[in-house]
Design an enzyme around this catalytic site. Structure first.
Site: not given
Ligand code: SDX
Length: 421
Positions: A356, A299
């Protein structure tokens, strides 16, 4: 700390510094080019703030996520999606009356114009629902003018996006459309439109309604991510709400962003087909030449755990056990996570599971088809996109977004007529 000094070409420039309500420090370079003639360069905008915003706060080092100051953990445990949508868009938790009125409006604007159904007819069964959704949202501008009351258009969009998404799904599987029902919650109504068929009674299982409501809350906003920045970029030209949100859907579609949830499932299925050899894929993820990345990991902001992934991992176990499902893909996912958390390559780069990584497994348990996963992300993210569009549009100082560049192309070219080339 109210200023920073920059020395360029032996000249010193003083730049103002702003400090946010959570202590973040920003050097304001609005006047830099005017004063020094120089610009800054920051490919991918990893170090560049595009705006001041009061909507969402993320602390990537501490794994903190707050919507309008409320911790995501509290909202996930105690709130519900339409209340969170109201909070993000109106910067306050609604009273019971305000929430009842909001829900009533969302329910009574959930139909789309009958003639919009014709738009679906042109798509082949192979069409990706994200492409259909982006087109349909932009097409709403044909029916609802930007001159209409902004709050009414916001209601229309949140109310109709789930109908458009469910109709796209029904069209792709060749089943008749199921219309929205006024007696169901936001999440239950979407699931009913997805799974009911005219020929039999369908009852939305509470475990699925609750799981979807939680997933929508967890996806509702995430400050200046790629798709939200796209919505702000398009909105800054004063394009209408539907055009800006449609652009956000397009940005979310990419597999490095919202498309990752579909890519995670496809990756897990690929590993399963390859005999469950997850170690082979971990090695590929560490080999730059393989072109393979571990989808659902890493991320730009979270350099510690993604608090949403933590909540989703628990929800995964709960939903699967309540549904009595044992999913081998979940075992593969947990093995990948376990190894990654111990492996130097991932630890050094602070690559942890993101939102996700586990969401796809819950969607799969809910029998949501893989190509609809990113549409689910868009349903959740819509209130966040709207809140940012509204914040940008109500800031009278906001200007059209127009970044600069450093030119590195040819110089002093002389035009030569084609005959002599
Ligand atoms: C979302 O911004 C948001 O808030 C997004 C989001 C939201 O709610 O809106 O949180 C939703 O988009 C989550 C991210 C979903 N995407 C994926 O899961 C795709 C896989 N992840 C990567 O593509 C990547 O981690 C990104 C895109 C998420 C972040 O990319 P960055 O910040 O540009 O990081 P990077 O590519 O510079 O990576 C740093 C290093 C690199 O190695 P080195 O050059 O330092 O040797 O880590 C490596 C990368 O190669 N790396 C990975 C990896 N992610 C980064 N290596 C293997 N597998 C990965 N998944």
């Amino acid at each position: 700390m109210n200023s920073a000094k920059l020395i360029l070409d032996n000249k010193e420039y003083e730049l103002p510094v702003i400090v946010g309500s959570e202590g973040e420090v920003g050097i304001d370079i609005t006047q830099l080019r005017g004063k020094s003639g120089a610009i800054t360069l920051d490919s991918g905008y990893g170090n560049t703030g595009s705006c001041e915003s009061a909507i969402t706060f993320i602390d990537g080092e501490k794994g903190i996520l707050h919507y309008r100051g409320y911790p995501i953990e509290a909202l996930a445990r105690q709130s519900n999606f339409t209340e969170v949508a109201y909070l993000l868009i109106n910067d306050k938790l609604p009273s019971k009356t305000e929430l009842d009125n909001f829900n009533y409006s969302l329910t009574h604007h959930s139909l789309i114009r009958e003639d919009m159904k014709k738009f679906f007819e042109g798509y082949p069964p192979s069409a990706h629902p994200m492409g259909i959704l982006a087109a349909m949202i932009s097409s709403l501008s044909a029916y609802y003018s930007q001159k209409d009351d902004m709050d009414l258009n916001i209601i229309r969009l949140i109310a109709k996006i789930k109908t458009l998404a469910a109709f796209a799904y029904k069209k792709l599987i060749g089943q008749p459309y199921i219309y929205p029902r006024n007696d169901l919650s936001y999440a239950a109504d979407f699931l009913n439109m997805m799974y009911a068929v005219p020929s039999e009674k369908y009852e939305v299982p509470k475990v699925l309604e609750d799981a979807l409501d939680l997933l929508l809350i967890l996806h509702a906003d995430h400050e200046q991510n790629c798709s939200t920045s796209t919505v702000r970029m398009v909105g800054s030209s004063e394009a209408n709400l539907f055009a800006a949100i449609s652009a956000g859907v397009g940005a979310l579609w990419g597999k490095l962003h919202g498309g990752a949830n579909q890519a995670v499932l496809e990756m897990l299925e690929k590993i399963q087909k390859d005999g469950g050899n997850y170690k082979k894929y971990m090695d590929m993820a560490k080999d730059k030449n393989s072109g393979f990345k571990l989808m659902g990991f890493g991320h730009r902001v979270y350099k510690n755990f993604d608090p949403r992934a933590t909540i989703l991992k628990e929800a995964c176990d709960k939903v699967l056990s309540e549904l009595g499902i044992t999913d081998p893909l979940l075992d593969i996912a947990k093995n990948l996570e376990r190894i990654a958390l111990e492996d130097n390559y991932f630890v050094e780069r602070k690559l942890y599971p993101n939102v996700d990584f586990y969401s796809g497994i819950i969607y799969r348990a809910m029998k949501i088809p893989t190509e609809m996963f990113t549409v689910m992300f868009a349903l959740g993210r819509l209130p966040g996109w709207i809140a940012h569009w509204k914040e940008m549009r109500s800031n009278l100082q906001s200007r059209i977004n127009r970044p600069r560049q450093i030119y590195t192309g040819n110089v002093n070219q002389k035009y030569v007529p084609i005959e002599s080339r």
